[in-house]
Design a protein around this motif. Sequence first.
Motif, PDB file in Angstrom:
ATOM      1  N   UNK A   1      49.533  35.698  33.616  1.00 32.38           N
ATOM      2  CA  UNK A   1      49.273  34.991  34.863  1.00 32.38           C
ATOM      3  C   UNK A   1      48.793  35.888  35.989  1.00 32.38           C
ATOM      4  N   UNK A   2      48.500  37.139  35.679  1.00 35.70           N
ATOM      5  CA  UNK A   2      47.961  38.038  36.694  1.00 35.70           C
ATOM      6  C   UNK A   2      48.992  38.801  37.493  1.00 35.70           C
ATOM      7  N   UNK A   3      50.287  38.701  37.154  1.00 36.07           N
ATOM      8  CA  UNK A   3      51.301  39.510  37.835  1.00 36.07           C
ATOM      9  C   UNK A   3      51.208  40.921  37.280  1.00 36.07           C
ATOM     10  N   UNK A   4      51.121  41.893  38.172  1.00 29.93           N
ATOM     11  CA  UNK A   4      51.043  43.270  37.717  1.00 29.93           C
ATOM     12  C   UNK A   4      52.388  43.719  37.175  1.00 29.93           C
ATOM     13  N   UNK A   5      52.345  44.346  36.005  1.00 27.64           N
ATOM     14  CA  UNK A   5      53.509  44.904  35.340  1.00 27.64           C
ATOM     15  C   UNK A   5      53.333  46.415  35.275  1.00 27.64           C
ATOM     16  N   UNK A   6      54.409  47.139  35.510  1.00 29.55           N
ATOM     17  CA  UNK A   6      54.373  48.603  35.373  1.00 29.55           C
ATOM     18  C   UNK A   6      55.385  49.002  34.309  1.00 29.55           C
TER      19      UNK A   6
END
Length: 153
Positions: A142-147
């Motif tokens: 969904x386009x949430x940035x994950x690190x």
Amino acid sequence: MVTTPHSLNSVLIPGNLRKVHHIALNVKDMQASRHFYGNILGLHELTGDEVPATLVELVTAGKVANFVTPDGTILDLFWTPDLTPPNPDPEQSFTRAYHLAFDIDPRLFELALAVLQENEMAIAHGPVTRPTGRGVYFYDPDGLMIEIRCDPQ
């Protein structure tokens, strides 16, 4: 004015908030998100008796999926099929949340990168090396940035 035995100042003091209870994310494609968080990131999906009683009906209907992080924090995914960000370009932040970061043992960082590459995950930034450690940033379905990050060795 309503009086209570405890003022907010005495309740919300350092040490009284114990931990993050859960993180809730709206997701457009539940199957893609379940695959991402369960198979790619390797989080345990709660099923059967593990599902909180308050969410059983929503989980059964396919509207919610629950995962648990290694530190015990619950990640709730809420199916929102009409979800569209104001800007479809994931490089443009469209929520107040910037990213969700997962810590990994430094010895496993390169293997995590290989998993991302094997699953053809588009890398947004990195890997980067900083005094605080190494990190790589990419997007969930969904386009949430994950690190994924690790402390310096």
